[in-house]
Design a protein around this motif. Structure first.
Motif, PDB file in Angstrom:
ATOM      1  N   PHE A   1       0.833  -1.182   0.000  1.00 51.49           N
ATOM      2  CA  PHE A   1       0.000   0.000   0.000  1.00 51.49           C
ATOM      3  C   PHE A   1       0.875   1.242   0.000  1.00 51.49           C
ATOM      4  O   PHE A   1       1.902   1.283   0.663  1.00 51.49           O
ATOM      5  N   GLN A   2       0.446   2.262  -0.714  1.00 54.90           N
ATOM      6  CA  GLN A   2       1.197   3.511  -0.744  1.00 54.90           C
ATOM      7  C   GLN A   2       1.005   4.283   0.558  1.00 54.90           C
ATOM      8  O   GLN A   2       1.904   4.972   1.014  1.00 54.90           O
ATOM      9  N   ASP A   3      -0.181   4.172   1.157  1.00 60.24           N
ATOM     10  CA  ASP A   3      -0.500   4.870   2.399  1.00 60.24           C
ATOM     11  C   ASP A   3       0.074   4.065   3.566  1.00 60.24           C
ATOM     12  O   ASP A   3      -0.308   2.911   3.786  1.00 60.24           O
ATOM     13  N   LYS A   4       0.987   4.655   4.322  1.00 64.19           N
ATOM     14  CA  LYS A   4       1.634   3.966   5.441  1.00 64.19           C
ATOM     15  C   LYS A   4       0.658   3.651   6.571  1.00 64.19           C
ATOM     16  O   LYS A   4       0.968   2.846   7.450  1.00 64.19           O
ATOM     17  N   ALA A   5      -0.526   4.246   6.573  1.00 59.86           N
ATOM     18  CA  ALA A   5      -1.530   3.960   7.594  1.00 59.86           C
ATOM     19  C   ALA A   5      -2.221   2.607   7.351  1.00 59.86           C
ATOM     20  O   ALA A   5      -2.922   2.111   8.220  1.00 59.86           O
ATOM     21  N   ILE A   6      -2.006   2.011   6.186  1.00 55.56           N
ATOM     22  CA  ILE A   6      -2.609   0.720   5.861  1.00 55.56           C
ATOM     23  C   ILE A   6      -1.522  -0.345   5.927  1.00 55.56           C
ATOM     24  O   ILE A   6      -0.547  -0.297   5.187  1.00 55.56           O
ATOM     25  N   SER A   7      -1.698  -1.291   6.813  1.00 58.06           N
ATOM     26  CA  SER A   7      -0.723  -2.374   6.958  1.00 58.06           C
ATOM     27  C   SER A   7      -0.882  -3.375   5.823  1.00 58.06           C
ATOM     28  O   SER A   7      -2.003  -3.761   5.482  1.00 58.06           O
ATOM     29  N   PRO A   8       0.228  -3.825   5.261  1.00 57.04           N
ATOM     30  CA  PRO A   8       0.126  -4.828   4.197  1.00 57.04           C
ATOM     31  C   PRO A   8      -0.310  -6.179   4.751  1.00 57.04           C
ATOM     32  O   PRO A   8      -0.173  -6.447   5.947  1.00 57.04           O
ATOM     33  N   ARG A   9      -0.837  -7.012   3.895  1.00 53.51           N
ATOM     34  CA  ARG A   9      -1.166  -8.388   4.252  1.00 53.51           C
ATOM     35  C   ARG A   9      -0.216  -9.260   3.436  1.00 53.51           C
ATOM     36  O   ARG A   9      -0.452  -9.501   2.253  1.00 53.51           O
ATOM     37  N   ASP A  43      -1.377  -5.296  -9.841  1.00 58.76           N
ATOM     38  CA  ASP A  43      -2.335  -5.006 -10.916  1.00 58.76           C
ATOM     39  C   ASP A  43      -3.671  -4.469 -10.414  1.00 58.76           C
ATOM     40  O   ASP A  43      -4.507  -4.081 -11.221  1.00 58.76           O
ATOM     41  N   ALA A  44      -3.881  -4.485  -9.125  1.00 65.39           N
ATOM     42  CA  ALA A  44      -5.216  -4.272  -8.578  1.00 65.39           C
ATOM     43  C   ALA A  44      -5.533  -2.818  -8.257  1.00 65.39           C
ATOM     44  O   ALA A  44      -5.924  -2.490  -7.145  1.00 65.39           O
ATOM     45  N   SER A  45      -5.415  -1.951  -9.239  1.00 65.73           N
ATOM     46  CA  SER A  45      -5.865  -0.571  -9.028  1.00 65.73           C
ATOM     47  C   SER A  45      -7.389  -0.577  -8.944  1.00 65.73           C
ATOM     48  O   SER A  45      -8.045  -1.554  -9.330  1.00 65.73           O
ATOM     49  N   ARG A  46      -7.948   0.485  -8.460  1.00 67.50           N
ATOM     50  CA  ARG A  46      -9.406   0.572  -8.349  1.00 67.50           C
ATOM     51  C   ARG A  46     -10.053   0.380  -9.719  1.00 67.50           C
ATOM     52  O   ARG A  46     -11.017  -0.371  -9.873  1.00 67.50           O
ATOM     53  N   ASP A  47      -9.519   1.046 -10.736  1.00 73.42           N
ATOM     54  CA  ASP A  47     -10.073   0.930 -12.085  1.00 73.42           C
ATOM     55  C   ASP A  47      -9.990  -0.499 -12.607  1.00 73.42           C
ATOM     56  O   ASP A  47     -10.934  -0.999 -13.226  1.00 73.42           O
ATOM     57  N   ALA A  48      -8.865  -1.188 -12.362  1.00 74.44           N
ATOM     58  CA  ALA A  48      -8.703  -2.568 -12.841  1.00 74.44           C
ATOM     59  C   ALA A  48      -9.701  -3.508 -12.162  1.00 74.44           C
ATOM     60  O   ALA A  48     -10.281  -4.376 -12.816  1.00 74.44           O
ATOM     61  N   VAL A  49      -9.919  -3.321 -10.874  1.00 75.00           N
ATOM     62  CA  VAL A  49     -10.864  -4.177 -10.142  1.00 75.00           C
ATOM     63  C   VAL A  49     -12.288  -3.933 -10.633  1.00 75.00           C
ATOM     64  O   VAL A  49     -13.031  -4.870 -10.916  1.00 75.00           O
ATOM     65  N   VAL A  50     -12.671  -2.678 -10.767  1.00 75.73           N
ATOM     66  CA  VAL A  50     -14.021  -2.351 -11.247  1.00 75.73           C
ATOM     67  C   VAL A  50     -14.222  -2.889 -12.656  1.00 75.73           C
ATOM     68  O   VAL A  50     -15.262  -3.479 -12.970  1.00 75.73           O
ATOM     69  N   LYS A  51     -13.222  -2.730 -13.519  1.00 74.68           N
ATOM     70  CA  LYS A  51     -13.315  -3.231 -14.888  1.00 74.68           C
ATOM     71  C   LYS A  51     -13.451  -4.758 -14.911  1.00 74.68           C
ATOM     72  O   LYS A  51     -14.245  -5.302 -15.673  1.00 74.68           O
ATOM     73  N   ALA A  52     -12.690  -5.451 -14.078  1.00 76.59           N
ATOM     74  CA  ALA A  52     -12.762  -6.911 -14.020  1.00 76.59           C
ATOM     75  C   ALA A  52     -14.131  -7.382 -13.526  1.00 76.59           C
ATOM     76  O   ALA A  52     -14.706  -8.347 -14.056  1.00 76.59           O
ATOM     77  N   PRO A  86      -4.131  -1.023  -3.678  1.00 75.21           N
ATOM     78  CA  PRO A  86      -2.792  -0.444  -3.541  1.00 75.21           C
ATOM     79  C   PRO A  86      -2.749   1.082  -3.627  1.00 75.21           C
ATOM     80  O   PRO A  86      -1.924   1.709  -2.980  1.00 75.21           O
ATOM     81  N   ASP A  87      -3.658   1.674  -4.399  1.00 77.79           N
ATOM     82  CA  ASP A  87      -3.656   3.129  -4.540  1.00 77.79           C
ATOM     83  C   ASP A  87      -4.660   3.830  -3.615  1.00 77.79           C
ATOM     84  O   ASP A  87      -4.911   5.014  -3.751  1.00 77.79           O
TER      85      ASP A  87
END
Length: 100
Positions: A1-9, A43-52, A86-87
């Motif tokens: 994640f770009q935002d440090k407030a969100i912990s990665p999994r 690959d999982a930008s908001r646009d990519a997820v919505v498009k999928a 991620p974004d």
């Protein structure tokens, strides 16, 4: 994640790959590989997820099973759950996260 407030999994991508492999394996569900879409963190930008999801809904008939699985972090935006991408940012999650 770009935002440090969100912990990665850390196991999110491995978990998604394992589910995808199981679903496309003829021994289990046997989904045709061209009918299964796997988006990993990179690959999982908001646009990519919505498009999928839009493509899946468009190509799915009334008797088809549509499975959507998210492996990651989430929270709420107002009274609705949301999934961080991620974004995404915590501050602007109503605009940048995927809200269900």
């Amino acid at each position: 994640f770009q935002d440090k407030a969100i912990s990665p999994r850390p196991t999110a991508d491995a978990d998604a790959k394992a589910l995808h492999a199981m679903l496309t394996n003829p021994k289990y569900l046997g989904v045709a590989p061209e009918r299964a879409k796997l988006l990993l963190s990179a690959d999982a930008s908001r646009d990519a997820v919505v498009k999928a999801i839009d493509a899946a809904i468009t190509s799915t008939g009334p008797d088809d099973l549509l499975l959507v699985a998210f492996f990651g972090r989430g929270t709420s935006a107002g009274d609705k759950p949301c999934f961080f991408l991620p974004d995404s940012t915590v501050k602007d999650r109503a605009k940048t996260a995927l809200i269900t």
